[in-house]
Design an enzyme around this catalytic site. Structure first.
Site, PDB file in Angstrom:
ATOM      1  N   ILE A  11     -21.239 -14.911 -55.930  1.00  0.00           N
ATOM      2  CA  ILE A  11     -20.695 -15.955 -56.794  1.00  0.00           C
ATOM      3  C   ILE A  11     -19.358 -16.462 -56.260  1.00  0.00           C
ATOM      4  O   ILE A  11     -19.037 -17.649 -56.366  1.00  0.00           O
ATOM      5  CB  ILE A  11     -20.579 -15.465 -58.251  1.00  0.00           C
ATOM      6  N   SER A  33     -11.224  -7.075 -51.720  1.00  0.00           N
ATOM      7  CA  SER A  33     -12.633  -6.698 -51.672  1.00  0.00           C
ATOM      8  C   SER A  33     -12.821  -5.576 -50.665  1.00  0.00           C
ATOM      9  O   SER A  33     -12.125  -5.534 -49.646  1.00  0.00           O
ATOM     10  CB  SER A  33     -13.503  -7.896 -51.267  1.00  0.00           C
ATOM     11  N   ARG A  34     -13.753  -4.705 -50.956  1.00  0.00           N
ATOM     12  CA  ARG A  34     -14.080  -3.648 -50.001  1.00  0.00           C
ATOM     13  C   ARG A  34     -15.087  -4.116 -48.969  1.00  0.00           C
ATOM     14  O   ARG A  34     -15.292  -3.460 -47.943  1.00  0.00           O
ATOM     15  CB  ARG A  34     -14.638  -2.433 -50.735  1.00  0.00           C
ATOM     16  N   LYS A  87     -17.583 -14.860 -66.049  1.00  0.00           N
ATOM     17  CA  LYS A  87     -18.343 -14.447 -67.236  1.00  0.00           C
ATOM     18  C   LYS A  87     -19.259 -13.267 -66.910  1.00  0.00           C
ATOM     19  O   LYS A  87     -19.708 -13.137 -65.760  1.00  0.00           O
ATOM     20  CB  LYS A  87     -19.144 -15.616 -67.799  1.00  0.00           C
ATOM     21  N   ASP A 165     -27.368 -11.626 -68.510  1.00  0.00           N
ATOM     22  CA  ASP A 165     -26.406 -12.170 -67.542  1.00  0.00           C
ATOM     23  C   ASP A 165     -26.597 -13.679 -67.403  1.00  0.00           C
ATOM     24  O   ASP A 165     -25.621 -14.427 -67.518  1.00  0.00           O
ATOM     25  CB  ASP A 165     -26.540 -11.461 -66.196  1.00  0.00           C
TER      26      ASP A 165
END
Length: 307
Positions: A11, A33-34, A87, A165
């Protein structure tokens, strides 16, 4: 304003990064971020390290799955940063209320985004329904989970919401366009025998004027994907399709729809305005409907799902 993006997944790559890069309001100054990064942008693997190293970044946008989001959001607020939430805004309503209280106490902006509300024809649908007496509304939200969430196991775990979702996108539109509040009166949750969250849901709602309001969500759709809201009134029928991008009233198309890619630029413009105004936007009505569906829902076990 400089902004940090936390969680560089699908996303973020598909929507958040292009929206930020094309905006006159924002500069993508860091990522956390990993597993992902953005070329030419300061990259971190730990949020705390980013907050310490970049005091010039005033805003954090969180694109993480719902379950870990609260800890990240609270950490950013505690460091005096404004926070934007993909969201749903959290895994539980209690988390969201706690974040709101923290932001209010510290004078920070907090934004629970509902991207489907920014679809091109949602505002026009809301305006048309304002003075109409609703008799029936039905939501059909059916898509292929393998197409839209490939390999994303978190959606099947507690807090991942399952078919809610995408379904919460429909609920975000419904709660925005209807002039009267609704609440869940019944639900059937169809859960694969090898998963924790539903793959399909049927919902019934109370409407204060007695209208029949129902919804069907399904993640097993093959072929054409269906994102439709049909509202029957005494003045005729309104139909929103394509996730809110297309509007018909009594069968006649209204307006010229823009592509759905416009949703996220509008969200980031709204975040910039909230910060300018010192505001908070944490509308939890869509999430409340989902929570109530889980409370009232009758669980049915269905065939196992394999990605």
């Amino acid at each position: 304003m400089k902004i940090a993006l936390v969680g560089i997944g699908k996303i973020a790559v598909d929507q958040h990064i292009p929206a930020i890069n094309d905006s006159p309001d924002w500069e993508l100054a860091a990522t956390v971020s990993r597993h992902g990064s953005v070329d030419g942008v300061d990259a971190f693997t730990d949020l705390g390290d980013m907050l310490d190293a970049r005091p010039d970044i005033r805003v954090v946008s969180l694109c993480l799955p719902p379950v870990p989001r609260f800890a990240y959001a609270m950490q950013a607020l505690a460091a005096g940063r404004h926070v934007m939430l993909e969201k749903p805004p959290g895994a539980t309503l209690a988390e969201c209320h706690a974040l709101t209280a923290k932001a209010q106490a510290d004078g920070l902006s907090l934004y629970a985004t509902w991207h489907s509300r920014q679809a091109d024809m949602v505002a026009a649908a809301k305006e048309w329904l304002t003075d109409k007496r609703l008799t029936r509304l039905h939501v059909t939200w059916k898509e292929d989970v393998r197409r839209w969430h490939p390999g994303q196991d978190w959606i099947w775990e507690p807090g991942g919401l399952g078919v809610f979702d995408p379904g919460i996108n429909a609920l975000s539109i419904v709660t925005d366009i209807l002039p009267h509040p609704i609440h869940v009166t019944g639900a059937t949750l169809k859960v694969p025998e090898n998963r924790q969250t539903p793959i399909a849901v049927n919902l019934e709602f109370h409407h204060p004027q007695g209208a029949q309001v129902t919804a069907d969500f399904d993640w097993r759709q093959e072929g054409d994907q269906i994102w439709m809201i049909e509202a029957e009134t005494e003045a005729g029928t309104l139909t929103l399709t394509d996730g809110g991008a297309t509007l018909k009233i009594n069968g006649e198309r209204s307006g010229t729809a823009a592509p759905l890619g416009g949703e996220y630029p509008r969200l980031y413009a709204q975040m910039a305005q909230l910060i300018a105004d010192g505001g908070i936007d944490m509308d939890l009505r869509p999430m409340t409907l989902v929570a109530d569906a889980y409370t009232l829902g009758r669980r049915e076990t269905v065939a196992p799902f394999h990605d």
